[in-house]
Write a protein that holds these residues in place. Structure first.
Motif: not given
Length: 200
Positions: A70, A104, A106, A156, A158-160
């Motif tokens: 992050s 945010e 990942n 890597n 996807d971002s969450e």
């Protein structure tokens, strides 16, 4: 909760009508359509070159670590689970990692392909709170062959955004993570837990 229901939660999704092809060795793939120059370049990028095959001993894939990444993490701080360290894995089941609320982040996974070509390998993560499933993530790792220099690969996801609010901060979230392929072969399966806080 029954073990069968837990296994259903961790089962990879399927595509109706899809059947994985017959497994071939690295050398068989290297020789296939050898005259196609563009295909040869693509196969070389996957480590599929004549003579690259290693003895087929042990698991096809070794999962080395899982990391939560992050931009809001304090400088120099990393949240890494070393999946080769059995003591750390045992500790992660009972000592929650603190994740900052509303940020945010990942997931990053590091793995080594030991032999063969892998395809259809997925990372599945089921998050439960008080025994009730609150989230499920399924991400494809992709297709890889053994790295020509034996180096690990990094994927890597996807971002969450982490949940936020007083209710989200109360309690512990239990996670079960699994790496599995289309044939149902499990390469890693471990449990860990986290809690949400106002700070990392």
């Amino acid at each position: 909760m029954s073990a069968q229901h837990e296994d259903d939660d961790l089962a990879p999704s399927t595509t109706p009508g899809y059947k994985p092809g017959v497994a071939k060795s690295v050398d068989e793939y290297a020789k296939l359509d050898a005259e196609d120059e563009s295909l040869a370049r693509w196969k070389a990028s996957l480590g599929i070159v004549p003579g690259a095959a290693r003895p087929a001993e042990g698991p096809k894939v070794t999962i080395l670590s899982l990391e939560l990444v992050s931009p809001s993490l304090p400088p120099g701080r990393r949240l890494v689970m070393d999946l080769q360290d059995q003591a750390q894995l045992a500790s992660l089941k009972n000592n929650p990692i603190t994740i900052k609320e509303g940020v945010e982040y990942n997931v990053r996974i590091n793995f080594r392909v030991n032999h063969s070509i892998i395809s259809g390998v997925r990372y599945i993560q089921v998050v439960k709170r008080s025994g009730i499933r609150v989230d499920k993530m399924e991400q494809m790792l992709g297709s890889y062959g053994p790295h020509p220099n034996g180096e690990p690969y990094t994927k890597n996801f996807d971002s969450e955004e982490s949940p936020s609010g007083m209710l989200a901060r109360s309690g512990t979230y239990n996670v079960r993570s699994r790496v599995v392929d289309d044939d149902g072969e499990v390469y890693a399966d471990w449990e860990w837990c986290f809690k949400l806080g106002k700070e990392w």
